[in-house]
Design a protein around this motif. Structure first.
Motif, PDB file in Angstrom:
ATOM      1  N   THR A 113       0.840  -1.198   0.000  1.00  0.00           N
ATOM      2  CA  THR A 113       0.000   0.000   0.000  1.00  0.00           C
ATOM      3  C   THR A 113       0.873   1.245   0.000  1.00  0.00           C
ATOM      4  O   THR A 113       0.624   2.192  -0.752  1.00  0.00           O
ATOM      5  CB  THR A 113      -0.954  -0.002   1.218  1.00  0.00           C
ATOM      6  OG1 THR A 113      -1.787  -1.159   1.145  1.00  0.00           O
ATOM      7  CG2 THR A 113      -1.819   1.242   1.247  1.00  0.00           C
ATOM      8  N   ASP A 114       1.920   1.227   0.819  1.00  0.00           N
ATOM      9  CA  ASP A 114       2.840   2.360   0.896  1.00  0.00           C
ATOM     10  C   ASP A 114       3.553   2.575  -0.439  1.00  0.00           C
ATOM     11  O   ASP A 114       3.637   3.703  -0.929  1.00  0.00           O
ATOM     12  CB  ASP A 114       3.850   2.131   2.019  1.00  0.00           C
ATOM     13  CG  ASP A 114       4.744   3.329   2.249  1.00  0.00           C
ATOM     14  OD1 ASP A 114       4.206   4.461   2.319  1.00  0.00           O
ATOM     15  OD2 ASP A 114       5.972   3.134   2.348  1.00  0.00           O
ATOM     16  N   LYS A 115       4.052   1.512  -1.047  1.00  0.00           N
ATOM     17  CA  LYS A 115       4.745   1.625  -2.346  1.00  0.00           C
ATOM     18  C   LYS A 115       3.802   2.157  -3.419  1.00  0.00           C
ATOM     19  O   LYS A 115       4.179   3.008  -4.226  1.00  0.00           O
ATOM     20  CB  LYS A 115       5.308   0.270  -2.771  1.00  0.00           C
ATOM     21  CG  LYS A 115       6.512  -0.168  -1.983  1.00  0.00           C
ATOM     22  CD  LYS A 115       6.982  -1.537  -2.427  1.00  0.00           C
ATOM     23  CE  LYS A 115       8.184  -1.984  -1.618  1.00  0.00           C
ATOM     24  NZ  LYS A 115       8.633  -3.337  -2.021  1.00  0.00           N
ATOM     25  N   THR A 116       2.577   1.653  -3.444  1.00  0.00           N
ATOM     26  CA  THR A 116       1.602   2.100  -4.441  1.00  0.00           C
ATOM     27  C   THR A 116       1.262   3.570  -4.244  1.00  0.00           C
ATOM     28  O   THR A 116       1.212   4.336  -5.215  1.00  0.00           O
ATOM     29  CB  THR A 116       0.328   1.231  -4.372  1.00  0.00           C
ATOM     30  OG1 THR A 116       0.695  -0.143  -4.566  1.00  0.00           O
ATOM     31  CG2 THR A 116      -0.682   1.653  -5.428  1.00  0.00           C
ATOM     32  N   ASN A 117       1.055   3.977  -2.991  1.00  0.00           N
ATOM     33  CA  ASN A 117       0.771   5.382  -2.714  1.00  0.00           C
ATOM     34  C   ASN A 117       1.929   6.283  -3.117  1.00  0.00           C
ATOM     35  O   ASN A 117       1.714   7.391  -3.605  1.00  0.00           O
ATOM     36  CB  ASN A 117       0.412   5.589  -1.240  1.00  0.00           C
ATOM     37  CG  ASN A 117      -1.017   5.212  -0.950  1.00  0.00           C
ATOM     38  OD1 ASN A 117      -1.896   5.372  -1.778  1.00  0.00           O
ATOM     39  ND2 ASN A 117      -1.255   4.696   0.244  1.00  0.00           N
ATOM     40  N   ARG A 118       3.164   5.813  -2.937  1.00  0.00           N
ATOM     41  CA  ARG A 118       4.325   6.617  -3.354  1.00  0.00           C
ATOM     42  C   ARG A 118       4.363   6.774  -4.870  1.00  0.00           C
ATOM     43  O   ARG A 118       4.679   7.852  -5.381  1.00  0.00           O
ATOM     44  CB  ARG A 118       5.629   6.007  -2.837  1.00  0.00           C
ATOM     45  CG  ARG A 118       5.878   6.383  -1.380  1.00  0.00           C
ATOM     46  CD  ARG A 118       7.251   5.958  -0.903  1.00  0.00           C
ATOM     47  NE  ARG A 118       7.097   4.593  -0.394  1.00  0.00           N
ATOM     48  CZ  ARG A 118       7.980   3.625  -0.517  1.00  0.00           C
ATOM     49  NH1 ARG A 118       9.102   3.830  -1.136  1.00  0.00           N
ATOM     50  NH2 ARG A 118       7.757   2.434  -0.018  1.00  0.00           N
ATOM     51  N   ILE A 119       4.037   5.730  -5.607  1.00  0.00           N
ATOM     52  CA  ILE A 119       3.997   5.804  -7.071  1.00  0.00           C
ATOM     53  C   ILE A 119       2.926   6.802  -7.505  1.00  0.00           C
ATOM     54  O   ILE A 119       3.174   7.674  -8.345  1.00  0.00           O
ATOM     55  CB  ILE A 119       3.738   4.407  -7.681  1.00  0.00           C
ATOM     56  CG1 ILE A 119       4.951   3.506  -7.462  1.00  0.00           C
ATOM     57  CG2 ILE A 119       3.384   4.514  -9.166  1.00  0.00           C
ATOM     58  CD1 ILE A 119       4.682   2.032  -7.736  1.00  0.00           C
ATOM     59  N   LEU A 120       1.733   6.676  -6.935  1.00  0.00           N
ATOM     60  CA  LEU A 120       0.639   7.579  -7.285  1.00  0.00           C
ATOM     61  C   LEU A 120       0.978   9.020  -6.925  1.00  0.00           C
ATOM     62  O   LEU A 120       0.709   9.943  -7.705  1.00  0.00           O
ATOM     63  CB  LEU A 120      -0.657   7.132  -6.604  1.00  0.00           C
ATOM     64  CG  LEU A 120      -1.199   5.768  -7.050  1.00  0.00           C
ATOM     65  CD1 LEU A 120      -2.386   5.358  -6.182  1.00  0.00           C
ATOM     66  CD2 LEU A 120      -1.567   5.757  -8.516  1.00  0.00           C
ATOM     67  N   LYS A 121       1.601   9.215  -5.781  1.00  0.00           N
ATOM     68  CA  LYS A 121       1.988  10.563  -5.356  1.00  0.00           C
ATOM     69  C   LYS A 121       3.030  11.161  -6.308  1.00  0.00           C
ATOM     70  O   LYS A 121       2.966  12.356  -6.629  1.00  0.00           O
ATOM     71  CB  LYS A 121       2.542  10.516  -3.933  1.00  0.00           C
ATOM     72  CG  LYS A 121       2.855  11.886  -3.375  1.00  0.00           C
ATOM     73  CD  LYS A 121       3.332  11.795  -1.940  1.00  0.00           C
ATOM     74  CE  LYS A 121       3.624  13.188  -1.402  1.00  0.00           C
ATOM     75  NZ  LYS A 121       4.055  13.132  -0.002  1.00  0.00           N
ATOM     76  N   GLU A 122       3.957  10.351  -6.773  1.00  0.00           N
ATOM     77  CA  GLU A 122       4.964  10.855  -7.717  1.00  0.00           C
ATOM     78  C   GLU A 122       4.313  11.319  -9.012  1.00  0.00           C
ATOM     79  O   GLU A 122       4.693  12.343  -9.576  1.00  0.00           O
ATOM     80  CB  GLU A 122       6.008   9.762  -7.985  1.00  0.00           C
ATOM     81  CG  GLU A 122       7.221  10.283  -8.714  1.00  0.00           C
ATOM     82  CD  GLU A 122       8.341   9.260  -8.786  1.00  0.00           C
ATOM     83  OE1 GLU A 122       9.056   9.272  -9.809  1.00  0.00           O
ATOM     84  OE2 GLU A 122       8.519   8.477  -7.845  1.00  0.00           O
TER      85      GLU A 122
END
Length: 142
Positions: free
Chosen positions: A13-22
């Motif tokens: 979830t954290d990795k996915t949120n970081r991708i989306l945030k980027e």
């Protein structure tokens, strides 16, 4: 980070949120536009997945964070790939699935999304992907 009670779920979830945030930061979208970054990620991953051979698509999928891997494989029919797409056809496919307007058009969107994914894919895998598509399409990939 969203707490799920399972460390592997928390991590993905954290990795996915970081991708989306980027992706959002690249376009200056507020977090409230998360649906746009998700749609961008989904459109680019699906077009790329469908352009690759079954073997190459599976090798790429194996490197993606678990949650992103689910997005990647959603609706996939391996009996219908690879779809031969030149650069313009690939970009049209992405634009058809991503129904929002962005500065720089579909080419910019592809580069932004794949740049956000770059930390999760090995150099060797990126080279395999680029060598497996037409030269004009490879020029779009970061």
């Amino acid at each position: 980070m969203a707490e799920t009670g399972f460390s592997s779920f928390n991590t993905t979830t954290d990795k996915t949120n970081r991708i989306l945030k980027e992706i959002e930061q690249a376009y200056g979208w507020p977090k409230e536009r998360r649906n746009m970054s998700y749609a961008a990620l989904r459109a680019v991953l699906h077009a790329l997945r469908d352009r690759l051979t079954v073997e190459e698509a599976a090798q790429l999928g194996a490197q993606l964070p678990m949650l992103v891997r689910g997005i990647y494989y959603e609706g996939w029919d391996p009996s219908r790939v690879p779809m031969k797409m030149r650069r313009d056809e690939f970009l049209e496919r992405v634009q058809r699935e991503f129904r929002f307007r962005v500065e720089g058009g579909a080419e910019s969107l592809v580069q932004t999304v794949l740049a956000a994914m770059r930390d999760h894919i090995t150099e060797g895998e990126w080279n395999d992907i680029k060598s497996g598509v037409s030269r004009d399409l490879a020029s779009v990939l970061p």
